[in-house]
Scaffold this active site. Structure first.
Site, short mmCIF file in Angstrom:
data_model
loop_
_atom_site.label_atom_id
_atom_site.label_comp_id
_atom_site.label_asym_id
_atom_site.label_seq_id
_atom_site.Cartn_x
_atom_site.Cartn_y
_atom_site.Cartn_z
N TRP A 1 11.05 44.60 -53.26
CA TRP A 1 9.86 45.44 -53.15
C TRP A 1 8.57 44.68 -53.45
O TRP A 1 7.48 45.23 -53.34
CB TRP A 1 9.97 46.62 -54.15
CG TRP A 1 10.43 46.15 -55.50
CD1 TRP A 1 11.71 46.18 -55.98
CD2 TRP A 1 9.66 45.49 -56.51
NE1 TRP A 1 11.79 45.59 -57.22
CE2 TRP A 1 10.53 45.17 -57.57
CE3 TRP A 1 8.31 45.16 -56.62
CZ2 TRP A 1 10.11 44.52 -58.72
CZ3 TRP A 1 7.88 44.51 -57.79
CH2 TRP A 1 8.77 44.21 -58.80
N PRO B 1 14.46 47.64 -46.66
CA PRO B 1 13.57 47.48 -47.81
C PRO B 1 14.13 48.23 -49.01
O PRO B 1 15.00 49.08 -48.88
CB PRO B 1 12.26 48.14 -47.34
CG PRO B 1 12.50 48.62 -45.95
CD PRO B 1 13.96 48.62 -45.70
N SER B 2 13.60 47.91 -50.17
CA SER B 2 13.96 48.65 -51.38
C SER B 2 13.36 50.05 -51.29
O SER B 2 12.30 50.25 -50.71
CB SER B 2 13.39 47.91 -52.58
OG SER B 2 13.33 48.76 -53.70
N GLY C 1 17.49 39.77 -56.61
CA GLY C 1 17.95 39.20 -57.87
C GLY C 1 19.38 38.66 -57.75
O GLY C 1 20.09 38.90 -56.76
N GLU D 1 18.00 34.28 -51.07
CA GLU D 1 16.77 33.87 -51.76
C GLU D 1 16.72 34.66 -53.06
O GLU D 1 16.40 35.85 -53.05
CB GLU D 1 15.54 34.16 -50.90
CG GLU D 1 15.54 33.50 -49.52
CD GLU D 1 15.37 31.99 -49.58
OE1 GLU D 1 15.07 31.46 -50.67
OE2 GLU D 1 15.58 31.35 -48.54
N GLY E 1 16.31 34.73 -57.66
CA GLY E 1 15.24 34.66 -58.65
C GLY E 1 14.94 33.25 -59.14
O GLY E 1 15.57 32.28 -58.73
N CYS F 1 8.84 35.64 -57.14
CA CYS F 1 10.05 34.86 -57.45
C CYS F 1 9.71 33.44 -57.86
O CYS F 1 10.33 32.88 -58.74
CB CYS F 1 10.97 34.86 -56.25
SG CYS F 1 10.16 34.26 -54.76
N GLU G 1 14.59 35.11 -66.08
CA GLU G 1 13.48 35.64 -65.27
C GLU G 1 13.06 37.01 -65.85
O GLU G 1 13.90 37.85 -66.14
CB GLU G 1 13.96 35.82 -63.83
CG GLU G 1 12.87 36.34 -62.91
CD GLU G 1 13.38 36.54 -61.48
OE1 GLU G 1 14.40 37.23 -61.31
OE2 GLU G 1 12.75 36.01 -60.55
N GLY H 1 19.76 30.48 -55.23
CA GLY H 1 20.24 30.82 -53.90
C GLY H 1 20.51 29.62 -53.01
O GLY H 1 20.54 28.47 -53.46
P1 NAD Z 1 17.20 43.50 -56.42
O1 NAD Z 1 18.17 42.39 -56.43
O2 NAD Z 1 17.39 44.61 -57.35
O3 NAD Z 1 17.13 44.15 -54.96
C1 NAD Z 1 16.86 43.40 -53.81
C2 NAD Z 1 17.32 44.19 -52.61
O4 NAD Z 1 18.74 44.29 -52.64
C3 NAD Z 1 16.82 45.62 -52.58
O5 NAD Z 1 16.59 46.01 -51.26
C4 NAD Z 1 17.99 46.39 -53.17
O6 NAD Z 1 18.03 47.74 -52.80
C5 NAD Z 1 19.16 45.63 -52.60
N1 NAD Z 1 20.39 45.74 -53.36
C6 NAD Z 1 20.54 45.95 -54.69
N2 NAD Z 1 21.85 45.93 -55.01
C7 NAD Z 1 22.52 45.68 -53.86
C8 NAD Z 1 23.90 45.55 -53.57
N3 NAD Z 1 24.85 45.67 -54.51
N4 NAD Z 1 24.25 45.31 -52.29
C9 NAD Z 1 23.33 45.18 -51.32
N5 NAD Z 1 22.00 45.31 -51.55
C10 NAD Z 1 21.61 45.56 -52.82
O7 NAD Z 1 15.78 42.81 -56.61
P2 NAD Z 1 14.35 43.50 -56.69
O8 NAD Z 1 14.20 44.13 -58.02
O9 NAD Z 1 14.11 44.32 -55.49
O10 NAD Z 1 13.42 42.19 -56.59
C11 NAD Z 1 13.24 41.32 -57.63
C12 NAD Z 1 14.13 40.10 -57.50
O11 NAD Z 1 13.96 39.49 -56.23
C13 NAD Z 1 13.75 39.03 -58.51
O12 NAD Z 1 14.92 38.48 -59.05
C14 NAD Z 1 13.02 37.99 -57.67
O13 NAD Z 1 13.00 36.72 -58.20
C15 NAD Z 1 13.76 38.09 -56.39
N6 NAD Z 1 12.95 37.54 -55.29
C16 NAD Z 1 13.29 36.32 -54.76
C17 NAD Z 1 12.51 35.76 -53.75
C18 NAD Z 1 12.85 34.41 -53.14
O14 NAD Z 1 12.33 34.09 -52.08
N7 NAD Z 1 13.70 33.62 -53.76
C19 NAD Z 1 11.38 36.44 -53.29
C20 NAD Z 1 11.06 37.68 -53.86
C21 NAD Z 1 11.86 38.21 -54.86
#
Ligand code: NAD
Length: 491
Positions: free
Chosen positions: A161, A186-187, A238, A259, A261, A294, A395, A468
């Protein structure tokens, strides 16, 4: 000019699923009540897509991908160029939706949408340049081998998100340029700008169904990952969700790009421009998207000779940040995304204070007064942080910067590499040789010297180790969305 808050409210979609070029009116998933993070007030309720809706999104992507792949490369190039133009033209609207749904200051949201348009422009240029190769053979007069790079079919793109339109573009633009269809998830914490993006892409001329948008939580993500017609999963988020995605992909032997955290270090050497580094260190490590990025430099390692100056400079800079309504043009820091995040970040701070992980030198609380209704965390800085503590290792994804001293270059590199992550590293120095030496030694997929580049589309970006695998951006980012087919012809 960005659209205002009220205009953004008026843009909120009625439906939470855009599939096959149409808004789905009878979604079957969970009811989601969206709260404006800036004031804690409800924005409305949306029925999220359910399992059958997710399946419909994949089927629509499959059908449209066949149409898309049958077009000429030049037609795909032109359609993606038109998509880029449409995104650029609608940047105010899309940016306002981002600010409303997740709280990013509107100037940054609009800049993020502009960058998303750049990713579409960039990858449009690749759409008619994907060629193949002719492998060497023993008897070229009687044997011809040729290899073509072809799309996977349907790509599941699961995004977080924290910058939704840009995150969507990072995946959709190269996936489409490679000839794939997309099911974008998307989230549920930031569904609206992406839903509008899906509609906009059809308005711009992409085949209906080529990009379908199904926001939701883990259930929607898992349904996508398990669908037989999904040929590749590209995920940003994450580590925990990343592992669940990788497991689901492994069960079907489907490739992934993950990709994840980070806890990226910024190493400050004494020959750096200290006042500038302190100011930028605070802006990038605390204020930028309220620390919800991230690859932000959230862990500062500072040479002892300039340590006190940097700490003082960072604290002074955080005092100048203006927290507030993301739609106020002068606001530099918005809220964090929701109440759960806010509570979690405050607990991390509290635990770090209790367990003496470091010395709290700025912030540390939820913002009070007129901001108390929203999910605002004060810009927070800990100095003298124990590098082995959870505060320095994990993180936080909030506006919390840690600062620790070092004495030698070797020690700085060891500390920078001393977490399980490997997303980014930052080096601040006036010594060119040192800059290259340290960049080489950092165990991270992205290193920035004396500044920060915000995801230019031509540069490959991706994490190592627990951050990742696979990349987004550039030629290598395009290659993630292509598979190779070799044809052997006995002449
Ligand atoms: P999150 O891992 O909770 O969710 C990411 C996405 O995955 C969301 O759309 C969520 O609904 C979905 N999801 C959650 N559990 C899932 C499952 N079991 N199976 C399939 N999909 C699932 O992360 P967040 O809170 O939305 O975002 C923050 C995290 O994203 C941080 O750790 C951040 O570092 C990371 N991030 C990484 C990058 C990068 O390019 N490396 C960029 C932006 C954010």
């Amino acid at each position: 000019m960005a659209a205002g808050k009220d205009e953004a409210r008026a843009l909120l979609p009625k439906s939470a699923a855009y599939i096959g070029g149409a808004w789905l009116t009878d979604t079957t998933g969970e009811l989601h009540a969206h709260v404006n993070p800036a004031d804690g007030q409800p924005l409305g309720e949306w029925q999220l897509p359910g399992g059958a809706d997710v399946d419909a999104a994949v089927h629509a992507a499959r059908a449209a991908q066949v149409v898309w792949w049958a077009k000429s490369p030049a037609a795909r190039r032109d359609a993606l160029t038109d998509a880029a133009t449409a995104i650029r033209e609608q940047r105010a609207e899309l940016g306002a939706l981002v600010s409303l749904e997740m709280g990013m200051p509107v100037r940054a949201s609009v800049a993020g949408v502009n960058l998303a348009a750049e990713w579409f422009s960039h990858y449009a240029g690749y759409a008619d340049k994907i060629d193949g190769l002719v492998p060497p053979v023993a008897q070229p007069a009687s044997v011809l081998d040729y290899a073509r790079y072809v799309p996977y079919g349907v790509v599941a793109a699961i995004i977080p998100w924290n910058g939704p339109v840009l995150a969507a573009a990072l995946k959709a633009a190269p996936a489409l340029a490679a000839g794939n269809g997309v099911a974008l998830k998307p989230s549920e914490l930031a569904p609206f700008a992406c839903l509008r993006l899906g509609e906009l892409l059809v308005e711009a001329g992409l085949p209906p169904g080529l990009v379908n948008v199904v926001p939701g939580g883990a259930d929607v993500g898992q349904r996508l990952c398990g669908h037989d017609d999904v040929g590749l999963i590209t995920f940003t988020g994450g580590g925990r969700a990343g592992r669940a995605v990788a497991e689901a992909a492994a069960a079907r032997h489907v490739p992934t790009v993950l990709e994840l955290g980070g806890k990226s270090a910024a190493i400050v050497f004494p020959d750096a421009d200290v006042p500038k580094v302190a100011k930028l260190g605070a802006a990038l490590g605390v204020a930028q998207n309220s620390g919800q990025g991230c690859f932000l430099p959230t862990r500062m390692l500072v040479h002892r000779n300039v340590y006190d100056d940097v700490v003082d400079g960072v604290v002074a800079a955080t005092g100048r940040f203006r927290l507030g309504d993301p739609f106020e043009p002068t606001v530099s820091m918005g809220p964090v995304v929701d109440e759960t995040s806010c509570t979690r970040i405050l607990q991390v701070i509290e635990r770090a204070v209790e367990q003496r992980h470091g010395r709290l030198v700025a912030g540390g609380h939820k913002a009070a007064g007129e901001l108390s209704g929203g999910f605002f965390v004060e810009p927070t800085v800990f100095a003298d942080v124990d590098p082995d503590s959870a505060l320095a290792q994990e993180e936080i994804f909030g506006p919390v910067l840690t600062i620790s001293p070092f004495d030698t270059e070797e020690q700085a590199v060891e500390l920078a590499n001393g977490t399980r992550y490997g997303l980014a590293g930052y080096v601040w120095t006036g010594d060119l040789r040192r800059a290259h030496r340290v960049a080489e030694a950092l165990d991270a997929g992205y290193v920035s010297v004396n500044g920060m580049a915000l995801l230019p589309p031509g540069a490959p970006f991706g994490g190592w180790r627990a951050s990742g695998h696979g990349v987004e951006g550039g030629r290598a980012g395009l290659a993630e969305f292509l598979r190779v087919k070799n044809v052997h012809v006995q002449l």
